[in-house]
Design an enzyme around this catalytic site. Sequence first.
Site, mmCIF file in Angstrom:
data_model
loop_
_atom_site.group_PDB
_atom_site.id
_atom_site.type_symbol
_atom_site.label_atom_id
_atom_site.label_comp_id
_atom_site.label_asym_id
_atom_site.label_seq_id
_atom_site.Cartn_x
_atom_site.Cartn_y
_atom_site.Cartn_z
ATOM 1 N N CYS A 417 23.520 85.567 59.943
ATOM 2 C CA CYS A 417 23.891 86.520 60.989
ATOM 3 C C CYS A 417 23.183 86.175 62.301
ATOM 4 O O CYS A 417 21.957 86.107 62.342
ATOM 5 C CB CYS A 417 23.538 87.938 60.565
ATOM 6 S SG CYS A 417 24.014 89.182 61.798
ATOM 7 N N GLY A 557 34.308 78.151 58.406
ATOM 8 C CA GLY A 557 34.436 77.908 59.824
ATOM 9 C C GLY A 557 35.797 77.390 60.253
ATOM 10 O O GLY A 557 36.195 76.282 59.888
#
Length: 713
Positions: A417, A557
């Site tokens: 994060c 991703g």
Amino acid sequence: MESETTSTKPVEATAALVDSSGEPPLKKAKLEQSAKSDTPGRIKGIAQVKAEYLIASAPRRQADDENPDNLAEAEGQGEGEANGKKKKKDNKNKGQNTARKFARSKDAKGLCGTRALRPEFSPDECHFGEKCKFEHDLRLYLKEHKRDDLTTLGGLCPVWDAKGQCFAGWKCRFVGSHMAERETDDGRKELVLVEDEDRKRKARPLVAHATEEGIANNVPIEVKSALSKKKVPMPRSDAILTWLNKTSKELENSIHGRAMDDVDLTPEDRLNLDRERVEENRAQFTEPPFLPSEKRRIYFGPETPALAPLTTQGNLPFRRLCTELGAQFTYSEMAMSMPLLNGSKSEWALLRAHESEMTPPTVNSSRDDIVQGYDNSKDLKFGAQIAANKPFQALKVTEALSAYCPSLRVIDLNCGCPIDLVYREGAGSALLDHASKLEKILRGMNSVSKEIPITVKIRMGTKDNSPNAQKLVERFILGGYEANVLQAGPPGVAAITLHGRSRQQRYTRQADWEYISETAALIKRLNEKANTVADTIREPDERYLPNGGRVYFLGNGDCYSHEEYNDHIQHAGVDTVMLARGALIKPWLFEEIQAGQYLDKSASERLTLVEKFTKYGLETWGSDEHGIGTTRRFLLEWLNFTHRYVPVGLLEYLPPNLNDRPPAWRGRNELETLMASDNYKDWIKITEMFLGPVQEGFKFEPKHKSNSYEAEG
């Protein structure tokens, strides 16, 4: 993508248009032809729409230098350091959500809870009596205090339609569909709620530990209250923390207490000497229980695409929708450790799962990479993700989850994060710079999670051009120096997920799948253990190997099509791919992966998915005024992503790229154009199709009209 570039002028392959200044448009983009596509004429950063669907003149959607995904993260930085510039301090409220305004959804005067689910003449006793601030007269409440029933969704309460009963009772905004007036023995007419026994029978939970609403991991309020009062015993965590503290002291003494004569020793002799010194005091502590080799087996493969843990948007209705569309593994939203330990109701609610997530994932049993001992019938699709900055937080939360949320496939530690609010507290991606501490946390979590495997999600590193993920991966699989001195083995993670970006990078460029591929090759070598580690004394003990000695690897991703998914599986070497923003923009991406082809969803088909989300939201949060407001809020946040979808039938080139932005375009019909609008007022119009007009005072005015909230944990 180096930078996001948008244009409001048509893009034509045959001739270059010029603007009033005489300069060709998109000059920079044309000079930067996409390196990963051999298609001539394709422009990097631009989703090239067919000429007949382009709009010649329209206001710019956003500035070229604005990345909506990065703007989302900047919203939560608190002191305005999104662009590296410090702003002057002021006295305004600061924090992650101060820029987001939500109206309170409530009746003019609420109905007392003693009447909410009862017939008109048979209410429960109200202990407050005349002092109660809520309404007790049911007919007066329905006539004057409650908003009119909704006529959307056919006027039928979706909760009652699915469950045969509505848990909102008289507060339901569709109450007219499940109420009746009956005559009593004394001639009076009484309002009653109607239940459908056939629907109730069909809606019975199909899995263990599920409530009658079909929800699993629903922690009782008594447990949350006991947690808030620190009355829940944590014996396993206390024992392991004591062991970890003692071993840390032994390690410190063995390293810093060396004699000068030890300096000239070889690394192997020094390691043996350190072990001898630790063994002298081995009686001071005990071996940790619950070895990783004894835990439940899991499996990841090409047929098991995973939905990433998504902050705010990875809610139960969206996960339920993605599971229905083919997602084989889902995560909860990232849950913070301290609120969980303090019994926060909102934080524990993040771990609730729908019964559809309690089913086994689809597995190709003929594959030869399924580990021995894997039992698909006992596997699940749902796992929890937590964030912590200290070992005691992670261990105690893990023990609580294993005790009160038994329906979990894995417990994942978030080490990726990038939000400053999390990073500055030492959690999330901050742990990437503290390898020894991270290893200690993972080893402790494995020791207290019973049979639930432990996994970890990381980024390439915290800074650009300084990736350290591969060093961490080696430590996860083999253990660091401390583990070998103490002979405690590796931390025992069963799976590793790598997001191919750094914390500093955020979403400013494309994910680095070349680095992910190198990491996948490294993990494969470490898994094989075939003389690939030069320091043979570091080969791990099989007792400490999770999942039968197989550590799975997931890449994450910018995956936005089945072609990219298959390419990552075949050439990057990952076991499977975790989907995040791609699934938010088009959740049928899971269907495309299963079918192996593009699905050109029509606007009406996409609107049907919005309708399903709405129904699932009302089933989750209730069909009363508050539930409708909550459903509308999360639906608007989802529409904030879906409007970015450009139908494949309108594109000049395939595959579509997640980071490409189109010029202004119109759809094949009015509905398709509406769903592509980046104006938040149009998003509200879409919600009104299913949830009725917004309540007076409702506000949804993001600072950036195309603002995308933080997507990935």
